[in-house]
Write an enzyme that holds these catalytic residues in place. Sequence first.
Site, mmCIF file in Angstrom:
data_model
loop_
_atom_site.group_PDB
_atom_site.id
_atom_site.type_symbol
_atom_site.label_atom_id
_atom_site.label_comp_id
_atom_site.label_asym_id
_atom_site.label_seq_id
_atom_site.Cartn_x
_atom_site.Cartn_y
_atom_site.Cartn_z
ATOM 1 N N ASP A 118 -5.994 19.369 -14.273
ATOM 2 C CA ASP A 118 -6.374 18.043 -14.758
ATOM 3 C C ASP A 118 -5.960 17.996 -16.231
ATOM 4 O O ASP A 118 -6.568 18.634 -17.086
ATOM 5 C CB ASP A 118 -7.884 17.840 -14.586
ATOM 6 C CG ASP A 118 -8.347 16.463 -15.045
ATOM 7 O OD1 ASP A 118 -7.649 15.845 -15.876
ATOM 8 O OD2 ASP A 118 -9.418 16.009 -14.586
ATOM 9 N N LYS A 126 -7.329 6.998 -19.457
ATOM 10 C CA LYS A 126 -7.543 7.582 -20.782
ATOM 11 C C LYS A 126 -6.269 7.450 -21.637
ATOM 12 O O LYS A 126 -5.834 6.344 -21.886
ATOM 13 C CB LYS A 126 -8.016 9.029 -20.625
ATOM 14 C CG LYS A 126 -9.087 9.218 -19.525
ATOM 15 C CD LYS A 126 -10.398 8.524 -19.823
ATOM 16 C CE LYS A 126 -11.368 8.483 -18.648
ATOM 17 N NZ LYS A 126 -11.671 9.728 -17.994
ATOM 18 N N TYR A 131 -15.052 17.740 -15.474
ATOM 19 C CA TYR A 131 -15.474 16.340 -15.567
ATOM 20 C C TYR A 131 -16.554 16.114 -14.494
ATOM 21 O O TYR A 131 -16.397 16.534 -13.330
ATOM 22 C CB TYR A 131 -14.260 15.448 -15.319
ATOM 23 C CG TYR A 131 -14.568 13.984 -15.301
ATOM 24 C CD1 TYR A 131 -14.862 13.303 -16.486
ATOM 25 C CD2 TYR A 131 -14.585 13.258 -14.111
ATOM 26 C CE1 TYR A 131 -15.155 11.961 -16.472
ATOM 27 C CE2 TYR A 131 -14.878 11.910 -14.093
ATOM 28 C CZ TYR A 131 -15.163 11.266 -15.279
ATOM 29 O OH TYR A 131 -15.454 9.933 -15.271
ATOM 30 N N ARG A 151 0.854 -1.205 0.000
ATOM 31 C CA ARG A 151 0.000 0.000 0.000
ATOM 32 C C ARG A 151 0.883 1.246 0.000
ATOM 33 O O ARG A 151 0.641 2.211 -0.712
ATOM 34 C CB ARG A 151 -0.952 0.014 1.211
ATOM 35 C CG ARG A 151 -1.680 1.342 1.330
ATOM 36 C CD ARG A 151 -2.898 1.376 2.239
ATOM 37 N NE ARG A 151 -2.912 0.448 3.337
ATOM 38 C CZ ARG A 151 -2.173 0.550 4.447
ATOM 39 N NH1 ARG A 151 -1.359 1.579 4.634
ATOM 40 N NH2 ARG A 151 -2.246 -0.378 5.388
HETATM 41 C C1 LIG Z 1 -12.080 10.144 -16.669
HETATM 42 C C2 LIG Z 1 -11.699 11.464 -16.125
HETATM 43 C C3 LIG Z 1 -11.511 11.671 -14.755
HETATM 44 C C4 LIG Z 1 -11.758 10.589 -13.721
HETATM 45 O O1 LIG Z 1 -10.901 9.514 -13.889
HETATM 46 P P1 LIG Z 1 -11.299 7.988 -13.516
HETATM 47 O O2 LIG Z 1 -10.056 7.257 -13.860
HETATM 48 O O3 LIG Z 1 -12.476 7.628 -14.357
HETATM 49 O O4 LIG Z 1 -11.621 7.983 -12.062
HETATM 50 C C5 LIG Z 1 -11.104 12.917 -14.335
HETATM 51 N N1 LIG Z 1 -10.928 13.928 -15.208
HETATM 52 C C6 LIG Z 1 -11.122 13.774 -16.534
HETATM 53 C C7 LIG Z 1 -10.904 14.929 -17.435
HETATM 54 C C8 LIG Z 1 -11.517 12.544 -17.037
HETATM 55 O O5 LIG Z 1 -11.720 12.405 -18.350
#
Ligand SMILES: *Cc1c(COP(=O)(O)O)cnc(C)c1O
Length: 399
Positions: free
Chosen positions: A179, A204, A107, A55
């Site tokens: 982000d 992604k 998001y 962890r």
């Molecule tokens: C998908 C996404 C998230 C969240 O990520 P997860 O891996 O689905 O928890 C946050 N910000 C953006 C811009 C995203 O596309």
Amino acid sequence: MPTPRNAHGRFETRAIHAGQRPDPANGAVMTPVYLTSTYAQDAPGRPRGGYEYSRTSNPTRTALEENLAALESGDWGLCFASGLAATNAFLDTLAPGDHVVAGNDLYGGTYRLFTKVFEKYGVKFSFVDTTDVAAIEAALTEATRWVYLESPSNPLLRLSDISAAAEVAHARGARVVVDNTFASPYLQRPLELGADLVLHSLSKYLGGHSDLIGGALIGRGEELRDPLAFHQNAVGGCLAPLDSFLVLRGTKTLAIRMERHSANAMALAEHLATQELVQRVYYPGLPDHPQHELAKRQMHGFGGMVSFELEGGVAAGETFASATRIFTLAESLGGVESLIETPPTMTHASIPAEVRHAAGLADGLVRLSVGIEHVDDLAADLDQALTAVRSSARAGARV
Ligand SMILES: *Cc1c(COP(=O)(O)O)cnc(C)c1O
């Protein structure tokens, strides 16, 4: 504090080597998936290789954390079980009364985490149009700890000026987190632009193959890292070794994937813009995008996400998205395969229609995650879906 190993050379070279080296025990070129929870100690409290419990840290995850740090021009990275777990760890460092200025088209899951979870704990959020740096500045208060940006945003691909935001935030003692999921570090590196922290959904572009869920925070300096690493361990939302391995495999090809995603998306955006049924195309690479100049300055390419508005509202969008054969109807983005979705009835369905319209999300909006298939096949697929919309509109008119 660990600094990334093998973080030499240009982006493409770092992507393949940073954080990794042949295994000293047997020469394995690829970082093994260390499926272990615990580690032998030479004496009580003297772990043999610096690891005690997975962890807290695991060698496969360490390799990925160093790799991501090197790609974002940071000196540390921390990986989590999802993008939202990374956002959660960041929010865990705040205290009741602390204030965050955030974009107003984040998001959806981020917005939900802010308003449904952390507001309850007394953290305050102001949602503003972060494409306007004056709006960010006006929202800053004595209590503001962070400005939270998402650029490009989802699904309208609006850009925030990261350097300008960092300047106004820093002048008032606040920090900036970006982000960077939609751009990826190949196209945009917020730390180089003055941001303090970068957040990613590894699910992604960084993973790149739609086969895992993960998240990361990347920054510079121990002052920021220590409380975040504390929460990663104390809360426990850490990325598993196999998923860490899969992301490491993904980042090796990030540069060439992003080149192809961007080239395909540009071609399709230009193609869609010439179609009669298409009222508007949202793509930062098009000269009529409101922040095209900023995109050229701030990014090294325009990315793989394209949104557009179809004439005919929700029905047209749904007919179109159901008619594609190569584009798979699905949420998410950033994989090698092309995906299509209708934000008003899929990713953004939880937003009430009036709020959605006020935010500029038309009913006929369609979002593409353009993959790396042959662009001519993708264009032909969009063309035949447009034909389906036309015939369904004609059939509707006859009834
Ligand atoms: C998908 C996404 C998230 C969240 O990520 P997860 O891996 O689905 O928890 C946050 N910000 C953006 C811009 C995203 O596309």
